[in-house]
Design an enzyme around this catalytic site. Structure first.
Site, PDB file in Angstrom:
ATOM      1  N   SER A  60      19.392   9.079  31.025  1.00 45.39           N
ATOM      2  CA  SER A  60      20.057   7.824  30.661  1.00 45.39           C
ATOM      3  C   SER A  60      19.192   6.565  30.722  1.00 45.39           C
ATOM      4  O   SER A  60      19.625   5.502  30.292  1.00 45.39           O
ATOM      5  CB  SER A  60      21.301   7.614  31.530  1.00 45.39           C
ATOM      6  OG  SER A  60      22.365   8.392  31.029  1.00 45.39           O
ATOM      7  N   SER A  87      22.912   6.713  28.639  1.00 47.23           N
ATOM      8  CA  SER A  87      23.991   5.774  28.853  1.00 47.23           C
ATOM      9  C   SER A  87      23.540   4.324  29.083  1.00 47.23           C
ATOM     10  O   SER A  87      24.340   3.406  28.921  1.00 47.23           O
ATOM     11  CB  SER A  87      24.807   6.236  30.053  1.00 47.23           C
ATOM     12  OG  SER A  87      24.039   6.151  31.234  1.00 47.23           O
ATOM     13  N   LYS A 118      22.597  -3.011  34.671  1.00 44.67           N
ATOM     14  CA  LYS A 118      23.574  -2.055  34.133  1.00 44.67           C
ATOM     15  C   LYS A 118      24.878  -2.194  34.910  1.00 44.67           C
ATOM     16  O   LYS A 118      24.859  -2.319  36.139  1.00 44.67           O
ATOM     17  CB  LYS A 118      23.016  -0.638  34.245  1.00 44.67           C
ATOM     18  CG  LYS A 118      23.848   0.432  33.568  1.00 44.67           C
ATOM     19  CD  LYS A 118      23.156   1.797  33.642  1.00 44.67           C
ATOM     20  CE  LYS A 118      23.951   2.887  32.945  1.00 44.67           C
ATOM     21  NZ  LYS A 118      23.272   4.205  33.005  1.00 44.67           N
TER      22      LYS A 118
END
Lengths: 98, 487, 474
Positions: free
Chosen positions: B178, B154, B79
């Site tokens: 997330s 996210s 990420k």
């Protein structure tokens, strides 16, 4: 929390947060944030007298490191990231004493 | 070589150990898949093919020299808010334009030490603020199950890359759901570890008292392997807990029996407005667990309904301070001004997207003079009540079963105009972050629109072993996780 | 109308740690800009602070030296404000639970002992250094994140003299305690000064004016004096003193408005989630207390009671820790405290101030002074010869005994040598002999001087006196 019903001064708060907003943004956020603050007011229903606040998810204390010198960053890497630099330092517009 | 990218981490790990394939082969298949699909998925922000292949060669050489680790030679997508030395770390924000991380996050150091291949950087909501990866300044990501749908967020890129076989596994971060929510939306497994289990050093902070890095993978076992690799005490993170080394993967046996386990079902978790298809899938999963021998008990989390209000006060307050450092002086974007104040205002106006601005303003407001007690302090106290609820529930059960989200993945653009509506979807995941517990998401079916549904298994603090055991047993005896999107 | 000033000080002191407060970057003054920096002190994304154990110890020891209670539970807070010298745009500090609570400082002001109350000491981090250049400013983060503690006094002082005495005592104690060198030139000790004025008899304090970030004691004294006069003039003129922050213009000796209350900061303090609270046990406090060094007041008392030095000597010797430490070291090599004290207060301080060097760098080491004193006490050399030896060692170095031998400075006590000089003096100065015999005791001193002169100062004065008396009284 009764203050919330009066609404937030988005312009003032944005300045505190150093965000320049356009008039459109200010108006848009004003509506959205007032709605969110209204939602948050449900916490008023709760009696929290005598309840300790939680600042950390886990109760841990006394986390220290010894006073021993470690590696610093390479100066060139540091300056390479700077949007503006001079004499090995970060260059900024003239700072006026606050 | 046949599509190694479609295999699980543990299958690949076994093949590598048996000499049936090389890391270079895996990486080549993954890169080919990215080449073919990522134009449609949009999971990756940056990809260094040459570096990935070099790392794979190094892993193969290390193995030939006798090294072994289940992650050796396994490609991992990261990420884009976790610092990797020498790489950009954009957090999907324009404000970090030009920033090159001069250091490795602790999780990255651990992956390197294990010989994993750092594959590339995947998309997310800007600074992890969002639930659909639509608040992303540098590209949009689609759900591999239906390209018109959001992948969740996210960690949308982390989940989409794994679901599309563009990565074997990935790292995400979870502040209010997330990892679990995009894993559920994309039909993956995702684990939000207990706060303090995984070092946050090098994870760009959104809300420091809630953030945790965790794995997204194709199976529970794969997540256990990744978690074993990245967790453990780190002196660079004061909130990292010093515990004995874990062996989560090794503890997962082949016997799927859950007899002797008590699983809690919180009545408050089947909320109003929940999609009946989601509810049915989760209730079926609960019955399945009963069938595996678990005792199902009713538990109550009466204050969970306040979690959204509490979360959006605490998380935004912390974020308002955490994001103050993005000011155009030491790194990243700068829009000049006549004095520092003007420089800050312009840089931050140009660098942050609307959701980030909204949350910074909210967080600044709840901390400001005259409002602190009414908002922030009150939220911290209600946080205590939410923690106490979980503590009480875990006196009655070993793990809690619940949905991850009220609905399956929705169409892009459906909720972007109404922030509060999007926030309310976090009602089932945020309580876990506020309490500091662990939880995972495992596929448990599909909604009628063809989108996956996730089962949330919640554990007490530092009891990942329990949720991984339940998830693994469920997964072994159902086939949901083996279903893949069609291409 | 009669007015009364009230003064409170917030003094920032940089602790003597090897590394910064929250990261392992070296804490060093004068290094090339931005060379002691890392992701933590530059506020990079993802970096996290970790507490420096030594800084906590030094802060608590500072508290113990000032009679504070050590808070059994203290925590960390973020103080939010945007400024280029603060990398994260928040400062990690302690808002409501500082490490040290209460405390006091006893100080002599104009001959009277006064006690000034201390409210608290909290630990925080230092800011970066800004330099102003043409068209902008430059920022060096080497100093950013170094350990800084803030000692907050109660508003309990009433004059510039009070404040100065407080600051001097504080500096002395911090130096003695090994907490900080308090080198003001290096910014290691800086104060924010709060001054208000009210008519005598008025209960509530007047509007508070803050003068920020002062490092020179002389400027603090001037600024307080100016500010008291200014505020009284405002009140006398029927005006109201504005609550504000003022700066000090050293060239003009005046303060000037910097920031009014209206644009005061809203610091939005909240608990620092990245740092865990600190719990300090009573046992830990006692361990630290046992390690505390002797303070100047204690040393001073000991020099009088145990070493028999006059109050004056004890005061001079203890006013500077380096001097006092030097004295202590010398006392490990000799028992003659008064002689050591005389040499330090006389030759040593005079010669040092002439050269502008520190006592620790003097070529006269504590051991060498002890050797000089031993030569005097053994009557090998006279006191005046001792002073000459001291000066030679001070300027050129060398071993005192070797110098005495090489320069033939040893004094003569041998009767046969003395007898010749004594007889000569008596024979050549009949007038003095007459006067002495007539009862003028002082006349013998002239004869004595003649002997010393003849011996080129090497005659042992005691022995000469004895011999002259013997001969004249016979």
């Amino acid at each position: 929390m009764s203050n919330a019903t009066q609404g937030m001064d988005v312009g003032y708060v944005a300045h505190l947060a150093r965000l320049e907003l356009t008039a459109e943004e200010t108006a848009l956020f004003q509506g959205q944030l007032d709605q969110i603050l209204h939602y948050v007011e449900q916490l008023n229903a709760l009696d929290v007298a005598g309840v300790e606040p939680t600042a950390h998810a886990i109760p841990v204390y006394n986390v220290f490191r010894p006073d021993e010198v470690g590696r610093s960053l390479d100066h060139d890497d540091v300056i390479a990231n700077a949007p503006s630099a001079a004499n090995g330092q970060f260059r900024v517009p003239k700072i006026i004493d606050q | 070589m046949a599509d190694l990218n479609t295999l699980t981490l543990s299958e690949l790990s076994d093949k590598l150990a048996a000499g049936e394939c090389r890391s270079v082969d895996i990486v080549n298949d993954v890169l080919a898949c990215i080449e073919e699909r990522d134009g449609r998925i949009g999971a990756y922000l940056t990809l260094d093919r040459a570096s990935a292949l070099e790392q794979a060669q190094a892993a193969d050489a290390a193995r030939a020299a006798g090294a072994c680790h289940p992650m050796l030679g396994i490609p991992v997508a990261i990420k884009d808010l976790i610092n990797v030395k020498g790489q950009p770390c954009t957090c999907s924000s324009k404000i970090l334009e030009g920033y090159v991380a001069p250091y490795d996050a602790t999780v990255v150091s651990r992956l390197r030490a294990a010989g994993a291949v750092l594959l590339g950087r995947v998309n997310m909501d800007e600074f992890a603020m969002g639930s659909s990866t639509e608040n992303a300044a540098l590209g949009k990501t689609s759900n591999p199950w239906n390209l018109d749908h959001v992948p969740g967020g996210s960690s949308g890129g982390s989940a989409a890359s794994v679901a599309a076989d563009e990565a074997v596994c990935s790292l995400g971060s979870d502040t209010g759901g997330s990892i679990r929510q995009p894993a559920a939306f994309c039909g993956c497994v995702g684990v939000k570890p207990t706060y303090g289990r995984v070092s946050r050093y090098g994870l760009t902070a959104f809300a420091s008292s809630l953030d945790q890095i965790g794995p997204i993978s194709k199976t529970v076992r794969d997540s256990a392997i990744l978690l074993d690799t990245i967790c453990g005490h780190d002196p660079m993170d004061s909130s990292s807990i010093d515990l004995p080394a874990t062996a989560f993967a090794a503890q997962l046996g082949s016997d799927p029996s859950l007899s002797g386990m008590k699983l809690g079902l919180p009545k408050e978790y089947f909320v109003e407005g929940m999609d009946p298809e989601v509810e049915k899938a989760v209730r079926d999963a609960v019955e399945h667990c009963r069938g595996l021998g678990a005792e199902i008990v009713d538990v109550s989390l009466p204050n969970a309904k306040y979690a959204i209000a509490v979360y959006y006060i605490i998380a935004t307050a912390e974020a308002s301070a955490n994001l103050a450092r993005f000011d155009g002086i030491r790194y990243g974007l700068r829009i000049d001004g006549k004095d520092p104040i003007e420089l800050y205002g312009r840089t931050r106006a140009a660098g942050f997207g609307p959701e980030v601005k909204r949350r910074i303003i909210l967080g600044t407001y709840v901390l400001s003079s005259g409002y602190y007690d009414a908002y922030y302090l009150k939220a911290q106290k209600v946080r205590t009540l939410i923690r106490d609820d979980f503590a009480e529930a875990f006196r009655q059960c070993d793990a809690i079963l619940a949905p991850v989200t009220p609905t399956a993945a929705y169409r892009k653009g459906e909720k972007t105009s109404d922030p509060l509506k999007m926030y309310l979807d976090d009602i089932l995941t945020t309580p876990i972050n506020l309490a500091g517990n662990c939880a995972l998401s495992v596929p448990c079916g599909f909604a009628s629109n063809g989108m996956p549904v996730g089962l949330q298994i919640i554990g007490d603090a530092f009891n990942e072993e329990a949720i991984l055991r339940v998830g693994h047993a469920y997964e072994q005896t159902t086939g949901w996780h083996r279903q893949r999107p069609e291409w | 109308m009669e007015y009364e000033a009230t003064i409170g000080l917030e003094t920032h002191i940089m602790q003597k740690t090897g590394t910064k407060m929250f990261c392992s970057c070296r804490h060093e003054y004068g290094a090339a800009p931005n060379t002691h920096v890392c992701p933590v002190c530059l506020g990079y994304p993802g970096a996290l602070p970790v507490l420096n154990e030594k800084a906590i110890e030094l802060c608590c020891k500072a508290g113990l030296l000032l009679g504070c209670a050590i808070n059994p539970y203290s925590k960390w807070d973020r103080k939010n404000y945007f400024y280029p010298d603060m990398a994260k745009n928040y400062q990690i500090s302690q808002y409501d639970q500082p490490l040290c609570l209460g405390g006091q400082l006893e100080v002599e002001v104009d001959g009277a002992m006064k006690t000034f109350a201390i409210e608290r000491i909290h630990q925080e981090e230092n800011a970066a250094k800004n330099t102003h250049v043409a068209g902008g400013s430059l920022v060096d983060y080497n100093r950013a994140g170094t350990a800084l503690m803030e000692i907050v006094s109660e508003p309990c002082m009433h004059s510039a003299a009070d404040a100065l005495a407080y600051m001097n005592a504080l500096k002395q104690i911090m130096q003695y305690g090994g907490i900080s060198d308090c080198d003001q030139e290096k910014g290691q000790m800086r104060s924010d000064v709060n001054v208000s004025v009210r008519p005598v008899g008025q209960k509530e304090l007047g509007a508070k004016v803050e003068i920020k970030n002062m490092n020179s004691f002389a400027f603090i004294e001037q600024a307080i004096g100016y500010e008291i006069d200014r505020q009284i003039a405002v009140l006398e003129g029927g005006g109201r003193v504005a609550q504000e922050t003022r700066g000090f213009d050293a060239d003009r000796g005046e303060t000037f408005t910097q920031r009014t209350k209206e644009d005061a900061h809203d610091y939005r303090y909240f608990p620092e989630p990245d740092l865990m609270p600190v719990k300090i046990s009573a046992e830990q406090v006692e361990r630290w207390r046992a390690e505390l060094p002797e303070l100047p007041a204690q040393r001073r008392a000991r020099y009088v009671s145990e070493l028999g030095l006059p109050e004056y000597d004890a005061g001079v010797l203890t006013s500077d820790k380096a001097v006092s430490d030097w004295f202590e070291e010398a006392m490990r090599h000799t028992d003659n405290a008064k002689a050591v004290s005389n040499f330090i207060m006389g030759e040593m301080l005079r010669l040092l101030s002439g050269q502008g060097t520190a006592i620790s760098e003097s070529q006269v080491t504590p051991e060498k002074l002890a050797a000089i004193i031993a030569l005097i006490d053994a009557k090998t050399i006279s006191t005046s010869a001792g002073k000459q030896v001291f000066e030679i060692v001070f300027n050129e170095g060398g071993d005192p005994k070797t110098i005495v031998e090489a320069k033939g400075m040893a004094q003569v006590s041998d009767d046969s040598a003395l007898e010749g000089w004594a007889d000569e003096a008596i024979a050549n100065n009949p007038k003095s002999v007459e006067e002495y015999k007539a009862g003028k005791q002082g006349a013998i001193n002239f004869l004595m001087g003649q002997v010393m002169k003849a011996s080129k100062g090497k005659a042992n004065p005691g022995a000469v006196m004895q011999m002259l008396k013997q001969k004249l009284d016979a």
